[in-house]
Design a protein around this motif. Structure first.
Motif, short mmCIF file in Angstrom:
data_model
loop_
_atom_site.label_atom_id
_atom_site.label_comp_id
_atom_site.label_asym_id
_atom_site.label_seq_id
_atom_site.Cartn_x
_atom_site.Cartn_y
_atom_site.Cartn_z
N TYR A 191 6.61 -54.24 82.83
CA TYR A 191 5.24 -53.75 82.95
C TYR A 191 4.40 -54.76 83.72
O TYR A 191 4.51 -55.97 83.51
N CYS A 192 3.57 -54.25 84.63
CA CYS A 192 2.62 -55.08 85.37
C CYS A 192 1.26 -54.42 85.33
O CYS A 192 1.15 -53.18 85.27
N GLU A 214 14.97 -45.86 70.70
CA GLU A 214 15.50 -47.21 70.87
C GLU A 214 14.37 -48.24 70.82
O GLU A 214 14.50 -49.29 70.18
N CYS A 215 13.26 -47.90 71.47
CA CYS A 215 12.11 -48.81 71.46
C CYS A 215 11.48 -48.89 70.07
O CYS A 215 11.08 -49.97 69.62
N LYS A 262 15.66 -60.35 76.97
CA LYS A 262 15.01 -59.11 77.44
C LYS A 262 14.19 -58.46 76.32
O LYS A 262 13.13 -57.88 76.58
N VAL A 263 14.67 -58.57 75.07
CA VAL A 263 13.92 -58.00 73.96
C VAL A 263 12.64 -58.78 73.73
O VAL A 263 11.56 -58.21 73.54
N ILE A 264 12.76 -60.10 73.75
CA ILE A 264 11.59 -60.95 73.56
C ILE A 264 10.57 -60.71 74.66
O ILE A 264 9.37 -60.56 74.39
N GLN A 265 11.06 -60.62 75.90
CA GLN A 265 10.16 -60.40 77.02
C GLN A 265 9.41 -59.08 76.88
O GLN A 265 8.21 -58.99 77.15
N TRP A 266 10.12 -58.05 76.47
CA TRP A 266 9.50 -56.74 76.29
C TRP A 266 8.45 -56.79 75.19
O TRP A 266 7.32 -56.31 75.37
N LYS A 267 8.76 -57.42 74.06
CA LYS A 267 7.82 -57.51 72.96
C LYS A 267 6.60 -58.36 73.32
O LYS A 267 5.48 -58.04 72.90
N ASP A 279 2.64 -45.53 74.67
CA ASP A 279 4.05 -45.25 74.41
C ASP A 279 4.83 -45.09 75.71
O ASP A 279 5.92 -45.64 75.87
N ILE A 280 4.28 -44.32 76.65
CA ILE A 280 4.97 -44.08 77.92
C ILE A 280 5.16 -45.39 78.68
O ILE A 280 6.26 -45.68 79.19
N LEU A 281 4.12 -46.20 78.74
CA LEU A 281 4.21 -47.47 79.45
C LEU A 281 5.16 -48.44 78.76
O LEU A 281 5.90 -49.18 79.42
N ALA A 282 5.17 -48.44 77.43
CA ALA A 282 6.06 -49.32 76.69
C ALA A 282 7.52 -48.92 76.91
O ALA A 282 8.39 -49.78 77.09
N VAL A 283 7.80 -47.63 76.87
CA VAL A 283 9.17 -47.16 77.10
C VAL A 283 9.60 -47.47 78.53
O VAL A 283 10.72 -47.93 78.77
N TYR A 284 8.70 -47.24 79.48
CA TYR A 284 9.04 -47.53 80.87
C TYR A 284 9.34 -49.03 81.05
O TYR A 284 10.30 -49.40 81.73
N ALA A 285 8.53 -49.88 80.43
CA ALA A 285 8.72 -51.33 80.55
C ALA A 285 10.09 -51.73 80.03
O ALA A 285 10.71 -52.67 80.54
N TRP A 286 10.57 -51.03 79.00
CA TRP A 286 11.89 -51.34 78.45
C TRP A 286 12.99 -50.83 79.36
O TRP A 286 14.00 -51.50 79.56
N MET A 287 12.81 -49.66 79.96
CA MET A 287 13.87 -49.06 80.76
C MET A 287 13.99 -49.70 82.15
O MET A 287 15.08 -49.79 82.70
N ASP A 288 12.88 -50.13 82.73
CA ASP A 288 12.92 -50.77 84.05
C ASP A 288 12.99 -52.27 83.85
O ASP A 288 11.98 -52.98 83.88
#
Length: 444
Positions: free
Chosen positions: A230-231, A114-115, A180-185, A216-225
Motif C-alpha cells: 500500500y502507498c 486469509e487477511c 511480509k506479515v509484519i510489513q503488512w500489519k 478492507d479493499i485496500l488492506a486485502v490489496y496490500a496483502w496480495m500485491d
C-alpha cells in the motif's frame, strides 16, 4: 439485463444522487462540478443496453464512441467501468461473465479470510488508525480507555482499537512473524488514516460501513500485491470504485484492474520513485511540442517536473470535483481502450496495459480508443495522462513564461486550475498534443 448484472448502483439514482452529495460544511470548499449528462452524447442506460446482443456480447466500438463524446450516465458508471478497466471481455456472454464474477468473488472472499486470520479487524465493519505492532513484530498494547482516532464529524464511524487481539498475541509462530506479515500489519493503520481523510467531503463517507469497505479493499490489496503493498494515493484511486460498485468484491477487482495500469508509479527504490519515468516522458513531450516553455521550466530548476507528481499519481483527483474526476477517468479509459488487455490480464500480471498485436486493420482499430489507435499506429506506449498534463501546461504557456520566476510560482499557477478544467476539453487538448508530438518526432 446487461447493465446491472454486476451490481452497480441502482438505476433509479440520477445525476445528483446521494452518492455524490457534499456535506454542508464543505459545500464552499470543493471544486464546482461541470459534468452534466447530455442527451445524444452521454452514454445512457438505454444506449448501454442496446449495445448488447441477446446472449450478452457487447459492441464495444459503439460504446467507446458514445463515452468519448459525453461520458457515462451516473446510473451505469460502475458496470461500464468494469468493461473499460478490462474486468470483462466484451466478446463474452452474460453467462460467461456471471461465472467469472462468481469465481472472482470467491477468490476475494478467500483472500479476505486469509487477511482476517492475520488481523481480526478485517471485515469487522471498523478500521485501524493506530499501529498494532512494533517494527519487530510485537503487539502494541493500549490502555483500555485509549481509543483510536475518533471524529465526531463521522458520528463515531472511525474505528476504535481497544487492544483487539491479533494473531501475534497468542500461539506466536515463525510464519506469523515473517517479514511480509509484519510489513503488512505495520501498514494497516496508515491505510486507516488515509481512508479517514479520503473524500471526507462526501455524505457517502459519513457511513462507517462505507469507510470500512474502503479500508478492507485496500488492506486485502496490500496483502496480495507483495511488491507494491500500500502507498499513499491508492485510497484516492480506490474510493470511486467503492462509491459506484455495490458489491465489495466487484469493487476490489475494479481497483485491482486500475492498479495494473498505474502500479508502476508506486514502485519505489532507495534512489527513485516509479512515477519518475512518466515525469521524464512528460519532460520529453513538452520539449518537443513547446521547447520554449520546457526551456523556461529547465531554467527554473524544474526539469524533473516534480510539480506534476500529484497529477500523475492520483490522476487529477485533486484538480477536479469527485464527479468530474470520474468523468475524466472514463473519458481517458475509453480513449486508451485496448481490446487485447483483458486477455493479457487473465494470463499474467504486468505493469503495463500495452498488449497489442503487431498489425491491426481498420476494422479492428475501431475497437480501440482514439488515443490508443494513434499509439498503435505509431508504435508508442505512452499514457494519456502524460499528454493531459502536457496540455494543461501548454494551455498556460503565456502565464508560465510571464509570471513564473521560480518553482513556487509554477506550483501556484497549477493550484489555480483546481476546479477550472473541463474534463472533455482537457482530453480533446491532450489528443491534440499527442498528434503534434507524434508528427514532430516522426520528422526527427
Amino acid at each position: 439485463m446487461g447493465c446491472f448484472e454486476g451490481g452497480c448502483m441502482s438505476p433509479e439514482l440520477g445525476e445528483t444522487d446521494c452518492f455524490y452529495e457534499i456535506r454542508p460544511e464543505f459545500v464552499h470548499e470543493v471544486p464546482k462540478t461541470r459534468f452534466k449528462p447530455r442527451v445524444g452524447k452521454t452514454l445512457s442506460m438505454r444506449k448501454w443496453n442496446s449495445a448488447f446482443t441477446l446472449d450478452g456480447h457487447l459492441d464495444i466500438a459503439k460504446v467507446l464512441s458514445r463515452i468519448q463524446r459525453g461520458g457515462v450516465h451516473p446510473s451505469i458508471k460502475g458496470v461500464v467501468w468494469e468493461f473499460l478497466l478490462a474486468c470483462y471481455d466484451p466478446n463474452s456472454t452474460f453467462e460467461e461473465r456471471n461465472q467469472l464474477r462468481k469465481h472472482r468473488r470467491e477468490q476475494y472472499s478467500d483472500w479476505k479470510a486469509e487477511c482476517k486470520n492475520m488481523e481480526p479487524m478485517i471485515g469487522s465493519g471498523r478500521y485501524i488508525t493506530m499501529p498494532i505492532i512494533s517494527e519487530d513484530g510485537k503487539p502494541v498494547q493500549y490502555p483500555s480507555n485509549n481509543n483510536c482516532d475518533s471524529d465526531s464529524e463521522h458520528n463515531g464511524a472511525v474505528a476504535v482499537l481497544n487492544a483487539f487481539p491479533t494473531k501475534l498475541d497468542v500461539n506466536v509462530t515463525e510464519a506469523a512473524v515473517e517479514k511480509k506479515v509484519i510489513q503488512w500489519k505495520l501498514g494497516l493503520h496508515q491505510i486507516g488514516l488515509d481512508v479517514h481523510r479520503t473524500d471526507r467531503t462526501l455524505v457517502f463517507y459519513e457511513s462507517a460501513a462505507n469507510l470500512a469497505k474502503l479500508w478492507d479493499i485496500l488492506a486485502v490489496y496490500a496483502w496480495m500485491d507483495k511488491d507494491i503493498g500500500y502507498c499513499q494515493g491508492m485510497s484516492d484511486l480506490c474510493s470511486p470504485m467503492v462509491i459506484l460498485v455495490e458489491n465489495e468484491a466487484d469493487a476490489f477487482w475494479c481497483f485491482e484492474r486500475l492498479m495494473r495500469r498505474v502500479r508502476g508509479n508506486f514502485k519505489c527504490t532507495k534512489n527513485s520513485v516509479g512515477v519518475q519515468s512518466q515525469l521524464s516522458t512528460l519532460a520529453e513531450v513538452l520539449r518537443v511540442v513547446d521547447p520554449k516553455l520546457h526551456q523556461h521550466i529547465e531554467d527554473l530548476d524544474g526539469g524533473q517536473y516534480l510539480f506534476a507528481f500529484r497529477m500523475l499519481m492520483v490522476l487529477f483527483r485533486r484538480e477536479f470535483s469527485v464527479v468530474d474526476a470520474m468523468h475524466l477517468w472514463e473519458m481517458m479509459w475509453a480513449m486508451e481502450y485496448n481490446p487485447n488487455t483483458f486477455s493479457a490480464y487473465e494470463e499474467l500480471y504486468e505493469d503495463t496495459t500495452k498488449c497489442r498485436l503487431p498489425k491491426e486493420n481498420d476494422m479492428q482499430l475501431k475497437k480501440y480508443g482514439k488515443f490508443e489507435r494513434k499509439n498503435v499506429k505509431a508504435g508508442s506506449e505512452d499514457s494519456l495522462s502524460i499528454f493531459l498534463v502536457a496540455s494543461v501546461l501548454e494551455a498556460r504557456n503565456k502565464r508560465f513564461l510571464r509570471e513564473a520566476k521560480g518553482l513556487d510560482d509554477i506550483i501556484k499557477i497549477l493550484n489555480d486550475i483546481n476546479g477550472d478544467i473541463d474534463a472533455k476539453e482537457a482530453c480533446k487538448e491532450a489528443l491534440n498534443v499527442q498528434k503534434k508530438y507524434l508528427r514532430k518526432i516522426k520528422k526527427l
